[in-house]
Design a protein around this motif. Structure first.
Motif, PDB file in Angstrom:
ATOM      1  N   VAL A 296       0.868  -1.173   0.000  1.00 13.63           N
ATOM      2  CA  VAL A 296       0.000   0.000   0.000  1.00 13.63           C
ATOM      3  C   VAL A 296       0.907   1.225   0.000  1.00 13.63           C
ATOM      4  CG1 VAL A 296      -1.882  -1.136   1.239  1.00 13.63           C
ATOM      5  CG2 VAL A 296      -0.141   0.114   2.533  1.00 13.63           C
ATOM      6  N   VAL A 297       0.412   2.323  -0.517  1.00  7.32           N
ATOM      7  CA  VAL A 297       1.176   3.566  -0.554  1.00  7.32           C
ATOM      8  C   VAL A 297       0.941   4.328   0.746  1.00  7.32           C
ATOM      9  CG1 VAL A 297       1.471   5.784  -1.725  1.00  7.32           C
ATOM     10  CG2 VAL A 297       1.102   3.683  -3.058  1.00  7.32           C
ATOM     11  N   ALA A 298       2.021   4.806   1.354  1.00 11.82           N
ATOM     12  CA  ALA A 298       1.936   5.528   2.617  1.00 11.82           C
ATOM     13  C   ALA A 298       0.964   6.702   2.517  1.00 11.82           C
ATOM     14  CB  ALA A 298       3.313   6.023   3.031  1.00 11.82           C
ATOM     15  N   ASP A 299       0.174   6.887   3.577  1.00 13.44           N
ATOM     16  CA  ASP A 299      -0.782   7.996   3.722  1.00 13.44           C
ATOM     17  C   ASP A 299      -2.000   7.885   2.811  1.00 13.44           C
ATOM     18  OD1 ASP A 299       0.751   9.239   5.717  1.00 13.44           O
ATOM     19  OD2 ASP A 299       1.997  10.228   4.214  1.00 13.44           O
ATOM     20  N   SER A 300      -2.146   6.775   2.127  1.00 11.09           N
ATOM     21  CA  SER A 300      -3.336   6.564   1.295  1.00 11.09           C
ATOM     22  C   SER A 300      -4.454   5.966   2.148  1.00 11.09           C
ATOM     23  CB  SER A 300      -2.997   5.606   0.154  1.00 11.09           C
ATOM     24  OG  SER A 300      -2.734   4.298   0.672  1.00 11.09           O
ATOM     25  N   PRO A 301      -5.697   5.947   1.642  1.00  9.49           N
ATOM     26  CA  PRO A 301      -6.776   5.278   2.385  1.00  9.49           C
ATOM     27  C   PRO A 301      -6.479   3.802   2.661  1.00  9.49           C
ATOM     28  CG  PRO A 301      -7.690   6.695   0.683  1.00  9.49           C
ATOM     29  CD  PRO A 301      -6.209   6.682   0.465  1.00  9.49           C
ATOM     30  N   ALA A 302      -5.818   3.132   1.709  1.00  6.87           N
ATOM     31  CA  ALA A 302      -5.458   1.725   1.921  1.00  6.87           C
ATOM     32  C   ALA A 302      -4.455   1.588   3.067  1.00  6.87           C
ATOM     33  CB  ALA A 302      -4.875   1.139   0.641  1.00  6.87           C
ATOM     34  N   TYR A 303      -3.567   2.561   3.192  1.00  8.48           N
ATOM     35  CA  TYR A 303      -2.593   2.586   4.288  1.00  8.48           C
ATOM     36  C   TYR A 303      -3.313   2.746   5.622  1.00  8.48           C
ATOM     37  CZ  TYR A 303       0.912   4.890   7.320  1.00  8.48           C
ATOM     38  OH  TYR A 303       1.716   5.274   8.366  1.00  8.48           O
ATOM     39  N   GLU A 304      -4.264   3.679   5.694  1.00  9.36           N
ATOM     40  CA  GLU A 304      -5.027   3.885   6.926  1.00  9.36           C
ATOM     41  C   GLU A 304      -5.778   2.616   7.310  1.00  9.36           C
ATOM     42  OE1 GLU A 304      -5.387   6.348   9.092  1.00  9.36           O
ATOM     43  OE2 GLU A 304      -3.924   7.651   8.126  1.00  9.36           O
ATOM     44  N   LYS A 305      -6.327   1.950   6.327  1.00  5.25           N
ATOM     45  CA  LYS A 305      -7.059   0.708   6.595  1.00  5.25           C
ATOM     46  C   LYS A 305      -6.115  -0.365   7.120  1.00  5.25           C
ATOM     47  CE  LYS A 305     -10.237  -2.586   4.405  1.00  5.25           C
ATOM     48  NZ  LYS A 305     -10.933  -2.958   3.142  1.00  5.25           N
ATOM     49  N   LEU A 306      -4.913  -0.451   6.541  1.00  2.00           N
ATOM     50  CA  LEU A 306      -3.923  -1.426   6.996  1.00  2.00           C
ATOM     51  C   LEU A 306      -3.547  -1.180   8.455  1.00  2.00           C
ATOM     52  CD1 LEU A 306      -1.832  -3.711   6.389  1.00  2.00           C
ATOM     53  CD2 LEU A 306      -0.243  -1.878   5.729  1.00  2.00           C
ATOM     54  N   LEU A 307      -3.315   0.076   8.805  1.00  2.00           N
ATOM     55  CA  LEU A 307      -2.926   0.403  10.175  1.00  2.00           C
ATOM     56  C   LEU A 307      -4.020   0.029  11.166  1.00  2.00           C
ATOM     57  CD1 LEU A 307      -1.153   3.878   9.883  1.00  2.00           C
ATOM     58  CD2 LEU A 307      -0.211   1.593   9.598  1.00  2.00           C
TER      59      LEU A 307
END
Length: 689
Positions: free
Chosen positions: A404-415
């Motif tokens: 996932v790309v940092a700071d993307s919505p996918a990143y937020e979901k991963l966290l």
């Protein structure tokens, strides 16, 4: 020290879970200008290697003796064991995480002489905090105001209002032996020792000098690290204090004094959340009331002060009022809207099989996280590993690796969903670690250059460190530094560095295949050039000095360092941590150092080097021309270097990590000793015999 010789001082240093600070402690003693002393280091069955450090110092300095206990007995009984071994005229106790200031022992010896051998000499100390702050003792002025001459505690009672500790005094050994003083087991063992020795001593002197730096450790993210039922030991210890006082009618005048002091100490413990869990506070308070009921002097009345009122609450078992006062004193903190939103975004249910990976601030697919990711794919295929990469470095992620790309919505979901976080750097401070999430800090090298935390960001960095559940180490040397630099309550995994596994498991055919990709065959002497200081050599001259078949790889020009190390037959570096990794291969290493550009390091690498040390480009070229870089003498240095810094790297580090962190296994594969390891062979040296 000759057998039978009586030293002036015997210094007892009990050790348990103290390896991070033991070396500075011992160095502060052995570096004193006054040298007539012995150190009795007591290894209280320490699992973290303090006993090994004691043995190392004992082998290097005859004044140090290491005493190894068969089982963990606690601080007080460990001191007793050391006390039995003392031969000195005076006995001092120093905790393994504290230090003596320069000149202290000479000052104590001089004061003993001037006071004509008193029973006790009491000296001053400062608290030194984890962030570098230094705070003097609250009773410092008493030394100048009331410390003259020689006296008894009854004549100068203020010196019993100091913190009840044993390490701020020197005790005449005959005085201790005559009265049979001994420490008790359990926490707060200093209290009965302090009262019994101070009230018994007929001649007390003081030294108006700061002798000890008393280390104040950081609580960190785990507020329960020093809590638990062992805090209840304080009641048993003060029971002993009061029983001692009541056993002697001549000490009757101390009953009120000791009662107030003991209640104040108990209240101080109760006020610390890192010692008494919230769920245990009421029970502790009621136990304190029972203690007060046992020992309250006849006709006792509480002082009309804030402190006296708290004592009154204990005596009357009024926990309701006490807890109300504590609650009203607590400041309410309202989280910022930004943080609240972040938390709400990440309230989804955790996925027990989801792992977030990152390396080098989201810029690479590399290092220890990569090795763990690839091993997990074999040993724990049920896990889903997802890498985090910033938008500018997406090309670093190989095809087939999920990211996932940092700071993307996918990143937020991963966290919000990942259970495991694996990285060789700190995750961004905006990450709110959720209950149930597990963080593994893998580090990315063995430290040689001094690790420092910037003052302006120290608190922020350590809050990020508080998220660590596990920290990876490749040798005990590193473990001491990590624990000293990052004071928190993570579990140290002394498993080796997964990225170095390939250095121990790669075959000759694999090494040849890597070299072939660079265009080299067995006839080429491949030199890996990996400096940290600005380039100070001419690569053409370097190649020429090594011979017509020499080739040079520059580390900064290639992405995967493990491949470079496997391809290279020789390493040239300076202060880079790559020397520790490359030493696993047992191939020649040259250090090109600069007298005028010395870095701040944990040890003098020129004195303890992995091979030939060159102080100029000319010396470096000469070592290559005349072959001393690969001579037997250089190999001896390399052997010692490997023994110390490649301690846990045996080719199975990644497996141990996956089994312990992801699979929850505690019985991980044992570490093979260096003699049983088979480093990846050098194609050049195999070819040339």
């Amino acid at each position: 020290m000759a057998l039978g010789t009586v030293p002036r001082f015997s210094i007892v240093v009990p050790c348990h879970a103290s390896r991070a600070w033991l070396r500075p402690c011992l160095d502060s003693v052995l570096g004193q200008s006054f040298t007539d002393f012995e150190v009795i280091g007591v290894d209280d069955a320490d699992p973290d290697g303090s006993g090994r450090i004691l043995d190392e110092y004992a082998a290097a300095d005859a004044r140090v003796r290491a005493l190894h206990l068969d089982e963990n007995v606690g601080l007080g009984l460990a001191r007793n064991a050391g006390l039995k071994e003392c031969r000195g005229e005076y006995v001092l106790f120093l905790d393994a995480d504290d230090e003596y200031l320069p000149g202290s022992l000479q000052a104590i010896a001089t004061r003993i002489d001037n006071a004509r051998q008193p029973d006790i000499v009491l000296f001053d100390y400062e608290r030194i905090f984890w962030d570098g702050r230094v705070l003097g003792s609250q009773r410092h002025d008493a030394f100048a105001r009331e410390g003259a001459g020689v006296f008894t505690a009854a004549e100068r009672p203020i010196f019993l209002t100091f913190l009840e500790v044993v390490w701020n005094k020197a005790y005449r050994r005959q005085f201790l032996t005559r009265h049979g003083f001994a420490f008790t087991s359990g926490f707060y063992e200093d209290a009965p020792w302090t009262y019994s020795t101070m009230l018994t001593a007929e001649r007390i002197a003081t030294l108006d000098r700061i002798v000890v730096h008393y280390r104040q450790h950081r609580t960190g993210g785990n507020i329960h690290a020093t809590s638990g039922r062992r805090q209840w030991d304080i009641f048993d210890q003060y029971d002993r204090v009061h029983a001692f006082i009541q056993s002697d009618p001549e000490l009757a005048g101390w009953r009120r004094f000791a009662f107030d002091r003991s209640l104040d100490h108990i209240l101080a413990v109760l006020a610390k959340p890192e010692r008494i869990d919230t769920d245990d506070r009421a029970d502790f308070f009621h136990a304190a009331h029972a203690f007060a009921k046992r020992w309250k002097p006849e006709g006792y009345g509480a002082d009309r002060t804030a402190r006296g009122f708290k004592r009154w609450l204990l005596i009357h078992d009024d926990y309701a009022t006490y807890s109300t006062l504590k609650l009203s004193a607590r400041m309410l903190q309202v989280p910022s809207p930004r943080k609240t939103v972040g938390k709400l975004l990440r309230r989804s249910k955790l996925d027990p099989n989801l792992v977030a990976y990152a390396a080098y601030w989201f810029k690479q697919y590399a290092c220890n996280p990569r090795a763990i990711y690839e091993q997990a794919a074999e040993l724990a295929p049920h896990l889903r590993g997802v890498w985090v990469v910033d938008n500018e470095h997406v090309g670093a992620i190989p095809e087939g690796v999920e990211y996932v790309v940092a700071d993307s919505p996918a990143y937020e979901k991963l966290l919000g969903k990942a259970t495991y976080f694996v990285s060789n750097m700190n995750w961004p401070k905006s990450l709110d670690k959720r209950e149930g999430q597990i963080h593994l800090q893998t580090q990315h090298g063995t430290p040689l250059k001094t690790v420092t935390l910037p003052d302006e960001d120290r608190d922020e960095v350590l809050r990020e460190v508080d998220r660590w559940d596990f920290n990876l180490s490749s040798n005990r040397y590193s473990s001491e530094i990590w624990e000293r630099t990052y004071p928190s309550y993570f579990e140290e995994l002394e498993y080796g560095y997964p990225r170095n596994d390939r250095l121990l498991t790669a075959t000759l055919d694999e090494v040849r295949a890597i070299r072939a990709r660079f265009g080299y065959d067995d006839s080429h002497l491949v030199i890996l050039y990996a400096p940290t200081l600005p380039d100070r050599v001419d690569l053409r001259e370097l190649t020429a000095a090594a011979g017509e078949h020499a080739r040079v790889l520059v580390a900064s020009q290639h992405p995967r360092i493990e491949d470079l190390m496997l391809a290279a037959d020789v390493l040239i570096s300076d202060y880079s941590s790559i020397t520790f990794d490359y030493a696993n291969l047992d191939r020649p290493i040259l250090l090109h150092l600069d007298q005028n550009s010395r870095c701040s390091t944990y040890f003098d690498v020129a004195e303890f080097s992995p091979g030939v040390v060159a102080w100029s480009a000319e010396e470096l070229y000469a070592a290559l021309r005349n072959g001393t870089f690969a001579a037997p003498e250089a190999a001896k240095h390399r052997h010692l270097y490997r023994e110390k810094f490649c301690e846990f790297d045996d080719g199975r580090a990644a497996e141990r990590v996956v089994r312990r962190v992801f699979l929850g296994e505690t019985d991980v594969p044992a570490i093979a000793p260096p003699a049983e390891r088979s480093p990846a062979p050098s194609a050049y040296f195999v070819h040339n015999g």
